[in-house]
Scaffold this active site. Structure first.
Site, PDB file in Angstrom:
ATOM      1  N   HIS A  44      -7.653  -7.428  -0.102  1.00 33.98           N
ATOM      2  CA  HIS A  44      -7.563  -6.255   0.772  1.00 33.98           C
ATOM      3  C   HIS A  44      -8.495  -6.486   1.960  1.00 33.98           C
ATOM      4  CE1 HIS A  44      -6.194  -2.070   1.127  1.00 33.98           C
ATOM      5  NE2 HIS A  44      -7.361  -1.833   1.705  1.00 33.98           N
TER       6      HIS A  44
ATOM      7  N   HIS B 118      -3.791  -3.911   3.135  1.00 29.47           N
ATOM      8  CA  HIS B 118      -4.676  -3.153   4.018  1.00 29.47           C
ATOM      9  C   HIS B 118      -4.111  -2.901   5.402  1.00 29.47           C
ATOM     10  CE1 HIS B 118      -8.256  -1.424   5.831  1.00 29.47           C
ATOM     11  NE2 HIS B 118      -8.288  -2.378   6.731  1.00 29.47           N
TER      12      HIS B 118
ATOM     13  N   HIS C 184      -0.951  -2.840   6.429  1.00 26.69           N
ATOM     14  CA  HIS C 184       0.268  -2.017   6.346  1.00 26.69           C
ATOM     15  C   HIS C 184       1.465  -2.558   7.125  1.00 26.69           C
ATOM     16  CE1 HIS C 184      -1.768   2.009   4.942  1.00 26.69           C
ATOM     17  NE2 HIS C 184      -2.286   0.930   4.356  1.00 26.69           N
TER      18      HIS C 184
ATOM     19  N   GLU D 123      -4.476   2.410  -3.040  1.00 23.41           N
ATOM     20  CA  GLU D 123      -5.698   2.957  -2.446  1.00 23.41           C
ATOM     21  C   GLU D 123      -5.455   4.033  -1.394  1.00 23.41           C
ATOM     22  OE1 GLU D 123      -8.211   1.373   0.277  1.00 23.41           O
ATOM     23  OE2 GLU D 123      -6.584   1.072   1.689  1.00 23.41           O
ATOM     24  N   ASN D 124      -4.201   4.198  -0.951  1.00 24.83           N
ATOM     25  CA  ASN D 124      -3.850   5.258  -0.008  1.00 24.83           C
ATOM     26  C   ASN D 124      -2.914   6.297  -0.632  1.00 24.83           C
ATOM     27  OD1 ASN D 124      -3.544   2.606   2.296  1.00 24.83           O
ATOM     28  ND2 ASN D 124      -5.222   4.061   2.324  1.00 24.83           N
TER      29      ASN D 124
ATOM     30  N   ASN E 239     -10.605  -0.479   0.334  1.00 27.07           N
ATOM     31  CA  ASN E 239     -11.781   0.151   0.944  1.00 27.07           C
ATOM     32  C   ASN E 239     -11.799   1.668   0.808  1.00 27.07           C
ATOM     33  OD1 ASN E 239      -9.546  -0.235   2.943  1.00 27.07           O
ATOM     34  ND2 ASN E 239     -10.870   1.004   4.246  1.00 27.07           N
ATOM     35  N   HIS E 240     -10.663   2.287   0.453  1.00 33.30           N
ATOM     36  CA  HIS E 240     -10.628   3.738   0.228  1.00 33.30           C
ATOM     37  C   HIS E 240     -10.773   4.091  -1.255  1.00 33.30           C
ATOM     38  CE1 HIS E 240      -9.833   4.958   4.313  1.00 33.30           C
ATOM     39  NE2 HIS E 240      -8.797   4.135   4.409  1.00 33.30           N
TER      40      HIS E 240
ATOM     41  N   ASP F  65       0.822  -1.208   0.000  1.00 37.03           N
ATOM     42  CA  ASP F  65       0.000   0.000   0.000  1.00 37.03           C
ATOM     43  C   ASP F  65       0.862   1.267   0.000  1.00 37.03           C
ATOM     44  OD1 ASP F  65      -1.253  -2.322   1.196  1.00 37.03           O
ATOM     45  OD2 ASP F  65      -2.968  -1.046   1.673  1.00 37.03           O
TER      46      ASP F  65
END
Length: 264
Positions: A150, A175, A177, A39-40, A67-68, A8
């Site tokens: 994720h 997810h 991290h 996604e981040n 999810n983001h 991520d």
């Protein structure tokens, strides 16, 4: 075939680390295809068209999400036109974009599938049934298949690894991290790692500025989290597959700090 999967990417610090580290990794490992979770990538929440281009220009061939995914609403305007980005396939019907893609680079083809867990995350559609459908379709085009799961719960990730053993080349968790130490090749030939880790600020809490996170834990009051600054760390994995079978030959964790890069 060699595949580099990058954990991520968190904020501008993470994006900067990718641009600094990728030339060294490409020189040392010579991966055919590079995939990253993005996604981040936009200040810790979602991705923008400009940031996606930045990562592609740096050498990334495909981007997975989580999810983001929808945190930057401009994504709705362009994700349908960018086949190199996949969002969780088990979002309910009607979500824009796609949950799977076949990435082509350096004369190779890799199928990528993005799934999102349901334990401690929003109760969306079943990731296991979505995996069944997508893998059956994808194997008509390639037997080299990477699944980015994720998810929050270790148990759900491990279950997915066993569920797809022999059907995917790699099941890798994202997810949380934090890179786990359980990399292995399962009995039927699927490489597995519960979480690949992250790329971004090393001294925060999962990439976020730690003072705000501590305040949240101590007071339980609403707190605005921002991406930390400072030194980065870089987590990824290198997968090698047998191109005739799609089964994994090896899986290797990669973990670098900013200080270590000069000696890499």
């Amino acid at each position: 075939m060699k595949v580099l999967f990058i954990g991520d990417i968190v904020g501008s610090v993470g994006r900067g680390a990718v641009k600094k580290v990728l030339p060294a990794l490409k020189s040392k490992y010579n991966p055919h295809i590079i995939i990253a979770n993005g996604e981040n990538a936009a200040a810790g929440r979602g991705i923008t068209a400009a940031i996606a281009k930045e990562l592609f220009d740096a050498g990334v061939h495909g981007i997975t999400m989580g999810n983001h995914t929808w945190d930057n609403r401009d994504l709705f305007e362009w994700i349908d036109d960018e086949p190199r980005i996949v969002r969780p396939a088990n979002f309910p019907p009607g979500a824009p974009g796609s949950g799977a893609a076949v990435i082509k680079a350096n004369g190779k083809k890799l199928g990528i599938i993005n799934l999102q867990g349901r334990t401690f995350l929003p109760p969306i559609d079943c990731p296991f049934r979505a995996a069944d459908e997508l893998i059956d379709e994808m194997r008509n085009e390639t037997n080299q298949i990477l699944v980015d799961f994720h998810a929050e719960a270790t148990s759900e990730k491990i279950a997915m690894g066993w569920y797809l053993d022999g059907r995917a080349s790699l099941v890798v968790g994202t997810h949380t991290h934090v890179q786990t130490n359980d990399d292995r090749i399962l009995p039927e030939g699927t490489a597995y790692l519960t979480d690949v880790g992250m790329v971004g600020p090393r001294d925060g809490v999962l990439g976020m500025e730690r003072t705000a996170v501590l305040r949240r834990f101590l007071t339980q009051l609403p707190t605005r989290f921002v991406v930390d600054e400072g030194d980065w760390h870089f987590h990824a994995l290198l997968l090698e597959t047998d191109e005739s079978t799609g089964k994994a030959v090896s899986i290797q964790k990669i973990r670098l700090t900013e200080e270590e890069l000069m000696f890499f």
